[in-house]
Structure formats: structure tokens, C-alpha cells
Motif scaffolding. Structure first.
Motif, PDB file in Angstrom:
ATOM      1  N   MET A   4       4.225  13.634  -5.820  1.00 17.68           N
ATOM      2  CA  MET A   4       3.946  12.663  -7.010  1.00 17.68           C
ATOM      3  C   MET A   4       3.575  11.898  -5.884  1.00 17.68           C
ATOM      4  O   MET A   4       4.075  11.514  -4.607  1.00 17.68           O
ATOM      5  CB  MET A   4       4.715  12.680  -6.938  1.00 17.68           C
ATOM      6  N   GLN A   5       2.600  10.332  -6.039  1.00 14.99           N
ATOM      7  CA  GLN A   5       2.398   9.547  -5.040  1.00 14.99           C
ATOM      8  C   GLN A   5       2.331   8.537  -6.016  1.00 14.99           C
ATOM      9  O   GLN A   5       1.469   7.640  -6.834  1.00 14.99           O
ATOM     10  CB  GLN A   5       0.904   9.360  -4.646  1.00 14.99           C
ATOM     11  N   LEU A   6       3.112   6.998  -5.139  1.00 11.83           N
ATOM     12  CA  LEU A   6       3.563   5.808  -5.995  1.00 11.83           C
ATOM     13  C   LEU A   6       2.063   5.144  -6.308  1.00 11.83           C
ATOM     14  O   LEU A   6       1.307   4.816  -4.733  1.00 11.83           O
ATOM     15  CB  LEU A   6       4.545   5.538  -5.535  1.00 11.83           C
ATOM     16  N   ILE A   7       1.522   4.878  -6.365  1.00 13.38           N
ATOM     17  CA  ILE A   7       0.612   4.015  -7.148  1.00 13.38           C
ATOM     18  C   ILE A   7       1.575   2.235  -6.644  1.00 13.38           C
ATOM     19  O   ILE A   7       1.924   1.871  -7.421  1.00 13.38           O
ATOM     20  CB  ILE A   7      -0.151   3.826  -8.116  1.00 13.38           C
ATOM     21  N   ASP A   8       1.122   1.410  -5.872  1.00 11.00           N
ATOM     22  CA  ASP A   8       1.694   0.294  -5.159  1.00 11.00           C
ATOM     23  C   ASP A   8       0.376  -0.368  -5.670  1.00 11.00           C
ATOM     24  O   ASP A   8       0.186  -1.250  -4.788  1.00 11.00           O
ATOM     25  CB  ASP A   8       2.165   0.790  -3.459  1.00 11.00           C
ATOM     26  N   GLY A   9       1.239  -1.294  -6.879  1.00 10.07           N
ATOM     27  CA  GLY A   9       0.879  -2.217  -7.757  1.00 10.07           C
ATOM     28  C   GLY A   9       0.858  -3.449  -6.435  1.00 10.07           C
ATOM     29  O   GLY A   9      -0.517  -4.370  -6.061  1.00 10.07           O
ATOM     30  N   LYS A  10       1.735  -3.932  -6.226  1.00 16.65           N
ATOM     31  CA  LYS A  10       2.616  -5.266  -5.211  1.00 16.65           C
ATOM     32  C   LYS A  10       0.843  -5.061  -3.909  1.00 16.65           C
ATOM     33  O   LYS A  10       0.529  -6.018  -3.407  1.00 16.65           O
ATOM     34  CB  LYS A  10       3.723  -4.875  -4.802  1.00 16.65           C
ATOM     35  N   ALA A  11       1.203  -3.734  -3.165  1.00 15.16           N
ATOM     36  CA  ALA A  11       0.640  -3.935  -2.232  1.00 15.16           C
ATOM     37  C   ALA A  11      -1.261  -3.727  -2.656  1.00 15.16           C
ATOM     38  O   ALA A  11      -1.611  -4.415  -1.671  1.00 15.16           O
ATOM     39  CB  ALA A  11       1.040  -2.691  -1.203  1.00 15.16           C
ATOM     40  N   THR A  12      -1.516  -3.611  -3.270  1.00 20.36           N
ATOM     41  CA  THR A  12      -2.544  -3.507  -3.483  1.00 20.36           C
ATOM     42  C   THR A  12      -2.866  -4.989  -3.917  1.00 20.36           C
ATOM     43  O   THR A  12      -4.287  -5.409  -3.378  1.00 20.36           O
ATOM     44  CB  THR A  12      -2.657  -2.789  -4.689  1.00 20.36           C
ATOM     45  N   ALA A  13      -2.041  -5.484  -4.430  1.00 19.34           N
ATOM     46  CA  ALA A  13      -2.525  -6.835  -5.080  1.00 19.34           C
ATOM     47  C   ALA A  13      -2.093  -8.042  -4.003  1.00 19.34           C
ATOM     48  O   ALA A  13      -3.179  -8.877  -3.430  1.00 19.34           O
ATOM     49  CB  ALA A  13      -1.375  -7.095  -5.921  1.00 19.34           C
ATOM     50  N   LYS A  14      -1.940  -7.669  -3.160  1.00 15.38           N
ATOM     51  CA  LYS A  14      -1.203  -8.473  -1.412  1.00 15.38           C
ATOM     52  C   LYS A  14      -3.143  -8.750  -0.827  1.00 15.38           C
ATOM     53  O   LYS A  14      -3.028  -9.459  -0.320  1.00 15.38           O
ATOM     54  CB  LYS A  14      -0.311  -8.618  -1.063  1.00 15.38           C
ATOM     55  N   ALA A  15      -3.413  -6.700  -0.443  1.00  9.72           N
ATOM     56  CA  ALA A  15      -4.645  -6.790  -0.218  1.00  9.72           C
ATOM     57  C   ALA A  15      -6.278  -6.952  -0.305  1.00  9.72           C
ATOM     58  O   ALA A  15      -6.719  -7.735  -0.251  1.00  9.72           O
ATOM     59  CB  ALA A  15      -4.789  -4.973  -0.057  1.00  9.72           C
ATOM     60  N   ILE A  16      -5.951  -7.180  -1.899  1.00  8.78           N
ATOM     61  CA  ILE A  16      -7.257  -8.334  -2.453  1.00  8.78           C
ATOM     62  C   ILE A  16      -6.868  -9.293  -2.071  1.00  8.78           C
ATOM     63  O   ILE A  16      -7.612 -10.433  -2.026  1.00  8.78           O
ATOM     64  CB  ILE A  16      -7.289  -7.428  -4.750  1.00  8.78           C
ATOM     65  N   LYS A  17      -5.989  -9.958  -2.294  1.00 13.09           N
ATOM     66  CA  LYS A  17      -5.839 -11.515  -2.263  1.00 13.09           C
ATOM     67  C   LYS A  17      -6.458 -11.834  -0.900  1.00 13.09           C
ATOM     68  O   LYS A  17      -6.394 -13.118  -0.463  1.00 13.09           O
ATOM     69  CB  LYS A  17      -4.320 -11.592  -2.671  1.00 13.09           C
TER      70      LYS A  17
END
Ligand code: NAP
Length: 291
Positions: free
Chosen positions: A1-14
């Protein structure tokens, strides 16, 4: 199982957006400018708008908050929207929903210039999305598509079940998942759907957007499925300072071991929704959608 890390992804997009703003300013342009109209003093709306303003500051946008009292006349609000539509110093704006009962929400949405409709709620943007033209896509579906892309999740030919058909999440999500660039086979489920448990259990990609905490349980998820939990219901909690915590539509602990990928709540779809408004504002500032 891989966790989709929305927090980290959003930070990268920011960070990417921040760089883009710096480039625009370096090239002699003004920074993107987003305005928010807030009517009344609803706690949830106050919080959401405060986040939006903070997000703008973090990436170098100009932001403007326009407040009206709860008893504002619909006409007064519409006139302000028309003024913002004409303002060349403003790239996009949102009207925080819900609005008080005496104001027609749909009328408000349809008064916004589609080229500045960074929430993507105007029928012109919805229609353009449906036929695959460039459009402002509402923030939550936009954010989910971005997660699928960034985690390189295979969507072509997959069975995607979306539970929920709201105008801001389920329905636009279903349109996007069926587009040629995504190529999923989509079923939209709702409160009248029969055999919902079996339907969910047949999904390769299950998107839960119904707002019923803990609705999706282990037996409703196929082994190896991708599960996107949009639900964010505030439930009372004695363990947090605020007195509540956010609960998703999926029983995470039961379901996660069966999944190929899963989003947590909080830290999954929520941060992506926030950052997608910024992405839309950059698109508006660059004139990418309607020019
Ligand atoms: P909504 O407008 O209330 O729509 C809910 C949808 O779910 C409706 O289509 C409804 O069916 C369906 N539904 C409700 N109960 C059901 C059941 N027992 N079985 C099958 N379908 C059912 O909600 P929304 O605005 O789309 O939001 C959904 C959830 O996502 C909420 O928890 C909301 O807080 C959350 N949300 C999160 C984000 C984020 O950024 N994470 C953003 C937006 C929303 P009918 O159409 O038949 O009534």
C-alpha cells in the motif's frame, strides 16, 4: 500500500507556483491577484477564506478580501461582482459559499466573468470541461487529478466508481475521469444507487465523496484498488483543541491494507483543493484558459 501524501504534494506545487510568480514579476508583470468575497460571519467560511488569503501570501500573490454583512442585498453583491469583472488589476475571484438564503447562489455564480471564475463553478467553465476545452476546473477534482498524475496512477481502461454527484466534486470528477486523457470507465453512484456495496467492491479506482464518515468499509473495496477519500466531516473530539476532528468517508485502518494507493484524511485531498485555487489563479493571470 502506498499512501498518497496530499500535504507534501500540495507543498511541492506551492513551491512551483512561487517560482512561477517570481518569473512573472521578473518579466515585468504584476503578481497574480485573487479576491475573495465573504458574506456574513459563518465560522467555516471565515476559516476557509483565511486559508485562501494565507495561501496567496505564501506564494507571492496579491489578495483582497471583500466583506459584506449577512443582510446584504443580492443586487449589491451582484454589482460588486460586476465591478470585479471589469477590474483589470484582478485576475480571478471567488464568492465563498454558502450564501444567506435570500441570495440566489446560481445567479451569483452566473454573474461572475467565466475568465475570472477561478472556482470553476460558472456553467461556461463546466460546459467547457465537459467537451474537453481549456477551462477552470473546480478545485477538488482538479486536485485529485493532479494527485493521480503525480503518483503515476494508471487510469486508462480502469473501472472508476465515484460515490457522490455534487456539482463541486462528484459530477465534475466523473467528467474528468472519462476524458480521453484519463480514459477511465466511470460509474457515478448516489443515494438512490442499488447494490452500492457490490458496485464499490468492483472499482479499480474508488472515489468517495458523499460526506458520510466511515461509510466505505473493508468489504466494499477490491484488493489492489486505488481509494480517494474526499469526505471531510467534522466530528466532535475531546483530543483536539478545536473540539472536533476531520473524518473521511473511508474507514482508513480497515481499508488501507487492501489498497494499492489511498489518501488519508486529513492530509490527502484537502491540501490539494487549497493549492488548486492557486493553480487556477496562475492560469487566469497568464490568460491561459480563454485567450
Ligand atoms: P454533497 O453536495 O452533500 O453531495 C453528497 C453526494 O453524496 C450526493 O450526490 C448524495 O446523493 C451522495 N450521498 C450521500 N449519502 C449517500 C449514501 N448513503 N449513499 C450513496 N450516496 C450518498 O457533498 P459534497 O459537497 O460533494 O461533499 C462531499 C464530501 O466531501 C463532504 O464530506 C465534504 O465536506 C467533502 N469535501 C471535501 C473537500 C476537500 O477538499 N477535501 C472539498 C469538497 C467537499 P444524492 O445526490 O442522491 O443526494
Amino acid at each position: 500500500m502506498q499512501l498518497i501524501d496530499g500535504k507534501a504534494t500540495a507543498k511541492a506545487i506551492k513551491e512551483e507556483i512561487k517560482l512561477e510568480v517570481q518569473k512573472l514579476v521578473h518579466a515585468g508583470r504584476r503578481p497574480p491577484h485573487l479576491a475573495a468575497i465573504l458574506v456574513g460571519h459563518d465560522g467555516g467560511s471565515e476559516t476557509y477564506v483565511a486559508y485562501k488569503i494565507k495561501d496567496c501570501e505564501e506564494v507571492g500573490f496579491k489578495s483582497t478580501l471583500i466583506r459584506f454583512e449577512e443582510d446584504v442585498l443580492e443586487q449589491e453583491l451582484l454589482e460588486k461582482i460586476q465591478e470585479l469583472n471589469r477590474d483589470p488589476g484582478l485576475d480571478g475571484f471567488i464568492v465563498q459559499l454558502p450564501l444567506p438564503g435570500h441570495i440566489r447562489e446560481q445567479k451569483v455564480i452566473e454573474t461572475i466573468n467565466p475568465a475570472k471564475d477561478v472556482d470553476g463553478f460558472h456553467p461556461v467553465n463546466v460546459g467547457r470541461t465537459v467537451i474537453g476545452l481549456p477551462s477552470f476546473i473546480s478545485a477538488t477534482p482538479f486536485g485529485i487529478i493532479e494527485l493521480l498524475k503525480r503518483y503515476k496512477i494508471e487510469t486508462s481502461g480502469k473501472n472508476c466508481v465515484i460515490v457522490g454527484r455534487s456539482n463541486i466534486v462528484g459530477r465534475p470528477m466523473s467528467i474528468l475521469m472519462s476524458q480521453k486523457s484519463i480514459n477511465a470507465t466511470v460509474t457515478v453512484a448516489h443515494s438512490r444507487t442499488r447494490d452500492l456495496e457490490e458496485l464499490c467492491a468492483s472499482a479499480d479506482i474508488l472515489i468517495a465523496a458523499l460526506g458520510a464518515p466511515g461509510f466505505i468499509k473493508e468489504h466494499m473495496v477490491k484488493e489492489g484498488a486505488v481509494v480517494i477519500d474526499v469526505g471531510t466531516t467534522r466530528v466532535p473530539s475531546s483530543e483536539t483543541k478545536s473540539g472536533f476532528r476531520l473524518k473521511g468517508d473511508v474507514v482508513f485502518n480497515e481499508v488501507a491494507p487492501k489498497c494499492a494507493f489511498i489518501t488519508p484524511v486529513p492530509g490527502g485531498v484537502g491540501p490539494m483543493t487549497r493549492v488548486s485555487l492557486l493553480s487556477n489563479t496562475v492560469l487566469a493571470a497568464k490568460g491561459n484558459i480563454f485567450n
